[in-house]
Design a protein around this motif. Structure first.
Motif, PDB file in Angstrom:
ATOM      1  N   SER A 181       0.837  -1.191   0.000  1.00 18.76           N
ATOM      2  CA  SER A 181       0.000   0.000   0.000  1.00 18.76           C
ATOM      3  C   SER A 181       0.875   1.246   0.000  1.00 18.76           C
ATOM      4  N   LEU A 182       0.244   2.402  -0.092  1.00 20.40           N
ATOM      5  CA  LEU A 182       0.941   3.672  -0.085  1.00 20.40           C
ATOM      6  C   LEU A 182       0.597   4.435   1.184  1.00 20.40           C
ATOM      7  N   THR A 183       1.491   5.327   1.582  1.00 18.77           N
ATOM      8  CA  THR A 183       1.187   6.203   2.708  1.00 18.77           C
ATOM      9  C   THR A 183       0.198   7.267   2.248  1.00 18.77           C
ATOM     10  N   LYS A 184      -0.405   7.966   3.197  1.00 15.39           N
ATOM     11  CA  LYS A 184      -1.342   9.034   2.850  1.00 15.39           C
ATOM     12  C   LYS A 184      -0.656  10.128   2.046  1.00 15.39           C
ATOM     13  N   LYS A 185       0.594  10.404   2.391  1.00 21.95           N
ATOM     14  CA  LYS A 185       1.346  11.430   1.668  1.00 21.95           C
ATOM     15  C   LYS A 185       1.585  11.018   0.226  1.00 21.95           C
ATOM     16  N   GLU A 186       1.971   9.749   0.022  1.00 21.31           N
ATOM     17  CA  GLU A 186       2.201   9.240  -1.336  1.00 21.31           C
ATOM     18  C   GLU A 186       0.909   9.234  -2.137  1.00 21.31           C
ATOM     19  N   MET A 187      -0.193   8.878  -1.472  1.00 18.34           N
ATOM     20  CA  MET A 187      -1.468   8.816  -2.170  1.00 18.34           C
ATOM     21  C   MET A 187      -1.962  10.196  -2.584  1.00 18.34           C
ATOM     22  N   LYS A 188      -1.614  11.213  -1.836  1.00 21.53           N
ATOM     23  CA  LYS A 188      -2.017  12.577  -2.199  1.00 21.53           C
ATOM     24  C   LYS A 188      -1.431  12.968  -3.556  1.00 21.53           C
ATOM     25  N   GLU A 189      -0.192  12.541  -3.796  1.00 20.16           N
ATOM     26  CA  GLU A 189       0.438  12.842  -5.081  1.00 20.16           C
ATOM     27  C   GLU A 189      -0.227  12.067  -6.216  1.00 20.16           C
ATOM     28  N   ILE A 190      -0.594  10.827  -5.931  1.00 15.12           N
ATOM     29  CA  ILE A 190      -1.289  10.027  -6.943  1.00 15.12           C
ATOM     30  C   ILE A 190      -2.669  10.613  -7.216  1.00 15.12           C
ATOM     31  N   GLU A 191      -3.346  11.031  -6.174  1.00 14.73           N
ATOM     32  CA  GLU A 191      -4.708  11.564  -6.320  1.00 14.73           C
ATOM     33  C   GLU A 191      -4.726  12.806  -7.200  1.00 14.73           C
ATOM     34  N   LYS A 192      -3.636  13.547  -7.232  1.00 13.25           N
ATOM     35  CA  LYS A 192      -3.567  14.735  -8.082  1.00 13.25           C
ATOM     36  C   LYS A 192      -3.649  14.380  -9.557  1.00 13.25           C
ATOM     37  N   ARG A 193      -3.294  13.158  -9.872  1.00 14.08           N
ATOM     38  CA  ARG A 193      -3.302  12.709 -11.272  1.00 14.08           C
ATOM     39  C   ARG A 193      -4.632  12.104 -11.687  1.00 14.08           C
ATOM     40  N   LEU A 194      -5.538  11.912 -10.741  1.00 12.29           N
ATOM     41  CA  LEU A 194      -6.810  11.247 -11.026  1.00 12.29           C
ATOM     42  C   LEU A 194      -7.909  12.278 -11.254  1.00 12.29           C
ATOM     43  N   GLU A 195      -8.570  12.190 -12.387  1.00  8.64           N
ATOM     44  CA  GLU A 195      -9.715  13.057 -12.682  1.00  8.64           C
ATOM     45  C   GLU A 195     -10.976  12.223 -12.460  1.00  8.64           C
ATOM     46  N   ARG A 196     -11.529  12.368 -11.290  1.00 10.22           N
ATOM     47  CA  ARG A 196     -12.696  11.577 -10.921  1.00 10.22           C
ATOM     48  C   ARG A 196     -13.981  12.256 -11.390  1.00 10.22           C
ATOM     49  N   ASN A 197     -14.870  11.474 -11.973  1.00 10.62           N
ATOM     50  CA  ASN A 197     -16.174  11.992 -12.368  1.00 10.62           C
ATOM     51  C   ASN A 197     -16.885  12.519 -11.120  1.00 10.62           C
ATOM     52  N   PRO A 198     -17.314  13.795 -11.104  1.00  7.16           N
ATOM     53  CA  PRO A 198     -17.937  14.353  -9.897  1.00  7.16           C
ATOM     54  C   PRO A 198     -19.200  13.621  -9.462  1.00  7.16           C
ATOM     55  N   HIS A 199     -19.861  12.956 -10.394  1.00 10.87           N
ATOM     56  CA  HIS A 199     -21.086  12.228 -10.063  1.00 10.87           C
ATOM     57  C   HIS A 199     -20.802  10.779  -9.667  1.00 10.87           C
ATOM     58  N   LEU A 200     -19.701  10.237 -10.202  1.00 13.77           N
ATOM     59  CA  LEU A 200     -19.328   8.843  -9.917  1.00 13.77           C
ATOM     60  C   LEU A 200     -17.830   8.792  -9.632  1.00 13.77           C
ATOM     61  N   PRO A 201     -17.382   9.401  -8.543  1.00 12.74           N
ATOM     62  CA  PRO A 201     -15.940   9.531  -8.283  1.00 12.74           C
ATOM     63  C   PRO A 201     -15.184   8.220  -8.117  1.00 12.74           C
ATOM     64  N   LYS A 202     -15.860   7.154  -7.662  1.00  7.54           N
ATOM     65  CA  LYS A 202     -15.201   5.869  -7.460  1.00  7.54           C
ATOM     66  C   LYS A 202     -15.414   4.915  -8.635  1.00  7.54           C
ATOM     67  N   TRP A 203     -16.207   5.352  -9.608  1.00 10.65           N
ATOM     68  CA  TRP A 203     -16.615   4.442 -10.676  1.00 10.65           C
ATOM     69  C   TRP A 203     -16.157   4.890 -12.066  1.00 10.65           C
ATOM     70  N   ASP A 204     -15.699   6.119 -12.182  1.00 16.66           N
ATOM     71  CA  ASP A 204     -15.276   6.663 -13.482  1.00 16.66           C
ATOM     72  C   ASP A 204     -14.076   7.563 -13.227  1.00 16.66           C
ATOM     73  N   ILE A 205     -12.882   7.079 -13.584  1.00 16.40           N
ATOM     74  CA  ILE A 205     -11.642   7.783 -13.290  1.00 16.40           C
ATOM     75  C   ILE A 205     -10.817   7.927 -14.561  1.00 16.40           C
ATOM     76  N   LEU A 206     -10.407   9.137 -14.850  1.00 13.61           N
ATOM     77  CA  LEU A 206      -9.566   9.414 -16.031  1.00 13.61           C
ATOM     78  C   LEU A 206      -8.147   9.762 -15.556  1.00 13.61           C
ATOM     79  N   ILE A 207      -7.171   9.125 -16.190  1.00 11.15           N
ATOM     80  CA  ILE A 207      -5.762   9.376 -15.883  1.00 11.15           C
ATOM     81  C   ILE A 207      -5.060   9.811 -17.157  1.00 11.15           C
ATOM     82  N   ARG A 208      -4.540  11.020 -17.169  1.00  7.39           N
ATOM     83  CA  ARG A 208      -3.833  11.527 -18.328  1.00  7.39           C
ATOM     84  C   ARG A 208      -2.327  11.327 -18.145  1.00  7.39           C
TER      85      ARG A 208
END
Length: 210
Positions: A181-208
């Motif tokens: 797993s990742l630490t919370k700090k590491e995950m914050k950096e990963i989360e910056k790269r995830l474009e989550r659908n505002p209506h379905l944030p856990k079900w539709d994720i775009l990564i550029r």
């Protein structure tokens, strides 16, 4: 993309009548040889890719298979892809909140230089995932066969067909570690790269790709 139930190697009837005049066991006698199938089906070409892992079903195992699929494509096929849309079940190894899986998917986007869209099926709707239909074909194909060893298992998978094509089959002996797993700090950096659908944030994720 999805993993199928673990396949146990041995003299097992697998819920059907044995082919030929062989006698099969109907109980698990403590077999030690087991394989985890991970499948990827290309909806455009109909090509099915199946890797049997001899270790654990983990995020790394699934993404490693995705990377193998990518390397198997020709340069022309890669160039023709504008983005990669992946339909998956919301399992523990690849969910929209699984840190290690999301980290590997960000790395995969950077590696391929393609945008990756993760689309998750809601609970009890996995039957709509195209890969599930492939698993159904495989179960009917080898029903009643005694999978005595890995070679027999692989041979049977290679002879099934999906959309008129035989699958590309591999066996992996790589050992995977569970619980990464990742630490919370590491995950914050990963989360910056995830474009989550505002209506379905856990079900539709775009990564550029970066």
């Amino acid at each position: 993309m999805d993993c199928k139930a673990t396949v146990e190697i041995g003299e097992y009837s697998r819920g059907g009548q044995t082919r030929g005049y062989n006698q099969a066991q109907d109980h698990d006698m403590g077999t030690k040889e087991k394989y985890v199938p991970c499948g990827i089906v290309d909806e455009e070409t109909g090509q099915l890719y199946v890797t049997f892992g001899s270790s654990y079903k983990t995020s790394d195992f699934m993404v490693d298979n995705l990377e193998q699929w990518w390397t198997s494509l020709s340069i022309t096929e890669k160039q023709q892809l504008e983005n990669i849309q992946i339909k998956v079940d919301n399992g523990a190894e690849n969910s929209g909140i699984r840190r290690q899986f999301l980290k590997r998917m960000v790395e995969f986007a950077d590696q391929t230089k393609k945008s990756i869209q993760l689309l998750y099926f809601p609970p009890y709707h996995s039957k709509y995932n195209p890969i599930e239909r492939c698993w159904g074909i495989l179960e009917r194909h080898w029903k009643g066969t005694l999978l005595r060893n890995a070679q027999t298992m692989l041979a049977w998978v290679k002879t099934m067909t999906w959309k008129g094509l035989n699958p590309i089959v591999k066996l992996s002996k790589k050992v995977y570690q569970k619980g990464i797993s990742l630490t919370k700090k590491e995950m914050k950096e990963i989360e910056k790269r995830l474009e989550r659908n505002p209506h379905l944030p856990k079900w539709d994720i775009l990564i550029r790709p970066s």
